[in-house]
Design a protein around this motif. Structure first.
Motif, short mmCIF file in Angstrom:
data_model
loop_
_atom_site.label_atom_id
_atom_site.label_comp_id
_atom_site.label_asym_id
_atom_site.label_seq_id
_atom_site.Cartn_x
_atom_site.Cartn_y
_atom_site.Cartn_z
N ILE A 52 -13.03 12.07 -7.17
CA ILE A 52 -13.06 11.51 -8.52
C ILE A 52 -13.35 10.01 -8.48
O ILE A 52 -14.16 9.50 -9.24
N GLY A 53 -12.67 9.33 -7.57
CA GLY A 53 -12.80 7.87 -7.50
C GLY A 53 -14.12 7.39 -6.95
O GLY A 53 -14.76 6.51 -7.54
N ASN A 54 -14.54 8.00 -5.85
CA ASN A 54 -15.78 7.55 -5.19
C ASN A 54 -17.02 8.24 -5.74
O ASN A 54 -17.92 7.59 -6.24
N ASP A 55 -17.02 9.58 -5.63
CA ASP A 55 -18.23 10.33 -6.00
C ASP A 55 -18.49 10.27 -7.50
O ASP A 55 -19.63 10.12 -7.92
N LEU A 56 -17.43 10.40 -8.31
CA LEU A 56 -17.63 10.35 -9.76
C LEU A 56 -17.49 8.93 -10.32
O LEU A 56 -17.55 8.71 -11.52
N LYS A 57 -17.25 8.00 -9.41
CA LYS A 57 -17.15 6.56 -9.74
C LYS A 57 -16.12 6.27 -10.85
O LYS A 57 -16.38 5.48 -11.76
N CYS A 58 -14.97 6.92 -10.74
CA CYS A 58 -13.92 6.69 -11.74
C CYS A 58 -12.90 5.65 -11.28
O CYS A 58 -11.87 5.46 -11.91
N SER A 59 -13.18 5.02 -10.14
CA SER A 59 -12.26 4.01 -9.63
C SER A 59 -12.91 2.63 -9.74
O SER A 59 -14.11 2.49 -9.51
N ARG A 60 -12.09 1.64 -10.09
CA ARG A 60 -12.62 0.27 -10.15
C ARG A 60 -12.90 -0.25 -8.75
O ARG A 60 -13.56 -1.26 -8.58
N ASN A 61 -12.32 0.44 -7.75
CA ASN A 61 -12.49 0.07 -6.34
C ASN A 61 -12.06 -1.37 -6.05
O ASN A 61 -12.69 -2.07 -5.26
N LYS A 62 -10.99 -1.78 -6.70
CA LYS A 62 -10.45 -3.13 -6.49
C LYS A 62 -9.34 -3.07 -5.44
O LYS A 62 -8.69 -2.03 -5.27
N LYS A 63 -9.13 -4.18 -4.82
CA LYS A 63 -8.07 -4.28 -3.81
C LYS A 63 -6.70 -4.07 -4.49
O LYS A 63 -6.43 -4.67 -5.54
N ALA A 64 -5.89 -3.21 -3.89
CA ALA A 64 -4.56 -2.94 -4.46
C ALA A 64 -3.62 -4.11 -4.18
O ALA A 64 -3.83 -4.84 -3.20
N PRO A 65 -2.58 -4.29 -5.02
CA PRO A 65 -1.63 -5.38 -4.75
C PRO A 65 -1.03 -5.23 -3.34
O PRO A 65 -0.79 -4.11 -2.89
N TYR A 66 -0.79 -6.34 -2.73
CA TYR A 66 -0.32 -6.39 -1.34
C TYR A 66 0.96 -5.58 -1.13
O TYR A 66 1.13 -4.90 -0.13
N PHE A 67 1.87 -5.64 -2.12
CA PHE A 67 3.19 -5.01 -1.94
C PHE A 67 3.13 -3.49 -1.83
O PHE A 67 4.02 -2.88 -1.24
N LEU A 68 2.07 -2.87 -2.37
CA LEU A 68 2.01 -1.40 -2.37
C LEU A 68 2.02 -0.81 -0.95
O LEU A 68 2.53 0.29 -0.75
N ALA A 69 1.44 -1.53 -0.01
CA ALA A 69 1.42 -1.02 1.36
C ALA A 69 2.50 -1.67 2.22
O ALA A 69 2.54 -1.49 3.43
N SER A 70 3.41 -2.43 1.56
CA SER A 70 4.46 -3.09 2.34
C SER A 70 5.55 -2.09 2.69
O SER A 70 5.74 -1.08 2.00
N LYS A 71 6.27 -2.40 3.77
CA LYS A 71 7.29 -1.47 4.27
C LYS A 71 8.38 -1.21 3.24
O LYS A 71 8.76 -0.07 3.01
N TRP A 72 8.87 -2.28 2.61
CA TRP A 72 9.99 -2.11 1.69
C TRP A 72 9.61 -1.24 0.51
O TRP A 72 10.40 -0.42 0.04
N PHE A 73 8.38 -1.38 0.02
CA PHE A 73 7.97 -0.56 -1.11
C PHE A 73 7.78 0.89 -0.69
O PHE A 73 8.23 1.81 -1.37
N LYS A 100 -8.20 1.30 -5.45
CA LYS A 100 -9.14 2.09 -4.65
C LYS A 100 -8.80 3.58 -4.78
O LYS A 100 -7.65 3.92 -5.09
N PRO A 101 -9.78 4.47 -4.54
CA PRO A 101 -9.54 5.90 -4.75
C PRO A 101 -8.26 6.44 -4.10
O PRO A 101 -7.54 7.21 -4.72
N ARG A 102 -8.01 6.06 -2.86
CA ARG A 102 -6.84 6.64 -2.18
C ARG A 102 -5.65 5.68 -2.11
O ARG A 102 -4.88 5.71 -1.15
N THR A 103 -5.47 4.88 -3.14
CA THR A 103 -4.34 3.94 -3.16
C THR A 103 -3.00 4.67 -3.09
O THR A 103 -2.04 4.18 -2.48
N TRP A 104 -2.95 5.89 -3.66
CA TRP A 104 -1.72 6.68 -3.60
C TRP A 104 -1.26 6.85 -2.15
O TRP A 104 -0.06 6.83 -1.87
N CYS A 105 -2.23 7.01 -1.24
CA CYS A 105 -1.90 7.25 0.18
C CYS A 105 -1.06 6.11 0.77
O CYS A 105 -0.34 6.32 1.74
N THR A 106 -1.18 4.91 0.23
CA THR A 106 -0.45 3.78 0.81
C THR A 106 1.07 3.93 0.64
O THR A 106 1.83 3.42 1.44
#
Lengths: 74, 192
Positions: free
Chosen positions: B65-86, B168-174
């Motif tokens: 959906i995000g890449n192929d259908l271009k439904c993602s803004r493809n912007k850098k996610a906030p730094y904290f989303l991939a941080s350990k505490w979060f 980004k499309p797979r931001t959930w994965c972080t």
């Protein structure tokens, strides 16, 4: 980007931030990125052409494209 | 170089199928347990994230959906989303909510609470879902668990879709709880 410029660059993974999701692996056109042990992604330096696809897709923003020899893999 | 497609490259269809089946019959929500148990089993036995890397239908769906259908803004996610505490904070929150759901199932099984034919979105909003279950079809606790589990799956997919659009499309994965858990299992297994 010309071939020469691509060859000079390579992807570098920040292993502390990598979530090992494998998104980078899926887009790498030459299978230079792997997640062998589920801990973080690794880039095979000799294969990587620095095209930047992995860096563009990485949701954690932990892949940088650097000049070869600029920085050792963290 | 074109990669040869493997059978598991089409698992995004499974994600759509899962929610479709649950829309018509909530008991199918139990099939989601596959997505809960298989990653843990693979990480525990093989010490890798083969599930996240190849078998996760949800991740593939977000890429589609995000890449192929271009439904993602493809912007850098906030730094904290991939941080350990979060990541670990979200994992604890998610497991607490999962535990609460299991407790609700126990209450229904023990006869201390009635079956609630609702899907709870974002752990808050109750959406009537009674068309998907005919009373007496199975034991109430089995149905209660189905409603709870479907709520959990739907909520996490909706969160994933929101961050997919925003970043980004797979931001959930972080901060995916399963991803955090399996990565930790792999780290323990490889002592990293």
């Amino acid at each position: 980007m010309s071939e020469n410029k691509m060859i000079k660059k390579r992807a570098v993974v920040d292993s502390r931030r990598c979530v090992a999701c494998g998104a980078c692996m899926a887009v790498c056109p030459i299978q230079a990125v792997t997640v062998p042990d589920g801990c973080f992604a690794r880039v095979q330096e000799e294969r990587c052409v620095g095209c930047g696809r992995c860096s563009n897709i990485c949701p954690a923003g932990c892949i940088s494209i650097l000049e070869k020899g600029q920085e050792e893999q963290r | 170089m074109k990669k040869t497609k493997k059978w598991y490259d089409y698992l995004w269809i499974w994600s759509i199928l899962y929610f479709t089946l649950g829309f018509f019959n909530i008991i199918f929500a139990w099939l989601g347990m596959i997505d809960f148990l298989v990653p843990i089993l693979i990480a525990g036995v093989s010490g890798n994230k083969f599930f996240c890397n190849h078998l996760c239908g949800r991740g593939q769906l977000f890429t589609k959906i995000g890449n192929d259908l271009k439904c993602s803004r493809n912007k850098k996610a906030p730094y904290f989303l991939a941080s350990k505490w979060f990541r670990y904070g979200f994992l604890i929150f998610f497991l607490t909510m999962f535990g609460n759901m299991v407790f609700q199932t126990y209450l229904v099984a023990a006869g201390a609470a009635n079956l609630r034919e609702v899907v709870k979105l974002f752990w808050t909003f109750k959406v009537p879902w009674d068309w998907a279950y005919t009373a007496g079809l199975t034991q109430d606790w089995i149905a209660q668990y189905s409603f709870g589990f479907y709520s959990l799956m739907l909520t996490s997919t909706l969160i994933g879709l929101i961050v997919m659009v925003l970043y980004k499309p797979r931001t959930w994965c972080t901060f995916c709880p399963m991803g955090t858990m399996t990565q930790e299992i792999c780290k323990i297994k490889h002592r990293k």
